[in-house]
Design a protein around this motif. Structure first.
Motif, PDB file in Angstrom:
ATOM      1  N   ASP A 104       1.563   6.867  -6.396  1.00  0.00           N
ATOM      2  CA  ASP A 104       0.687   7.723  -6.970  1.00  0.00           C
ATOM      3  C   ASP A 104       1.094   9.263  -6.751  1.00  0.00           C
ATOM      4  N   ARG A 162       0.735  -1.345  -0.120  1.00  0.00           N
ATOM      5  CA  ARG A 162      -0.268  -0.079   0.204  1.00  0.00           C
ATOM      6  C   ARG A 162       0.860   1.400  -0.139  1.00  0.00           C
ATOM      7  N   GLN A 209       2.377   1.767  -3.329  1.00  0.00           N
ATOM      8  CA  GLN A 209       1.273   2.242  -4.250  1.00  0.00           C
ATOM      9  C   GLN A 209       1.039   3.789  -4.097  1.00  0.00           C
ATOM     10  N   GLU A 210       1.029   4.088  -2.762  1.00  0.00           N
ATOM     11  CA  GLU A 210       0.747   5.539  -2.460  1.00  0.00           C
ATOM     12  C   GLU A 210       2.021   6.395  -2.825  1.00  0.00           C
ATOM     13  N   GLN A 211       3.306   5.779  -2.860  1.00  0.00           N
ATOM     14  CA  GLN A 211       4.414   6.409  -3.097  1.00  0.00           C
ATOM     15  C   GLN A 211       4.283   6.752  -4.635  1.00  0.00           C
TER      16      GLN A 211
END
Length: 142
Positions: free
Chosen positions: A105, A98, A101-103
């Motif tokens: 994004d 997660r 993925q946030e990084q």
């Protein structure tokens, strides 16, 4: 009578002395490498020369943040090791995915933001250029 002798394995027993000393010098920074090289020249010049060649060959002399890279390597090695608790390992894996993925994004958001700023600056430049060209044309007609 039986005696129990505890034999403690040395730290980093899977690594050789060179790997351990290289890791130690990396953790201390570029100054430690330079100090080791100078001491090598003082005590026995071939050691200093060998350290100089090694630092140039491995690009340690010219890298600005090999301490950061080695710290991130240690963190990556530690974070990927299993704890033995399958529930925690699954949670840790999900959390790391997660965060990755946030990084990604966030990095794509920053790239879109940079692109939008570049486009706005270019549009402003083109508008100013068109205005300057328009004022020159009207000055020539007068």
């Amino acid at each position: 009578m039986t005696t129990y002798t505890e034999t403690a394995a040395p730290l980093h027993s899977e690594q050789g002395w060179f790997s351990r000393s290289e890791s130690w010098l990396d953790s201390k920074g570029k100054g430690a490498w330079i100090a080791a090289m100078v001491l090598g020249f003082v005590f026995f010049w071939p050691i200093g020369l060998a350290l100089l060649f090694y630092m140039i060959w491995s690009k340690k002399m010219f890298s600005s943040s090999f301490r950061h890279r080695s710290a991130s390597k240690r963190w990556a090695r530690h974070s990927m090791s299993s704890t033995g608790n399958s529930a925690f390992d699954a949670y840790k894996e999900d959390t790391l995915q997660r965060l990755e993925q946030e990084q990604s994004d966030f990095e794509s958001f920053l790239q879109r933001l940079r692109d939008a700023k570049d486009k706005a600056e270019f549009d402003d430049f083109m508008d100013e250029r068109a205005k300057a060209a328009g004022s020159e044309d009207s000055a020539k007609e007068s």
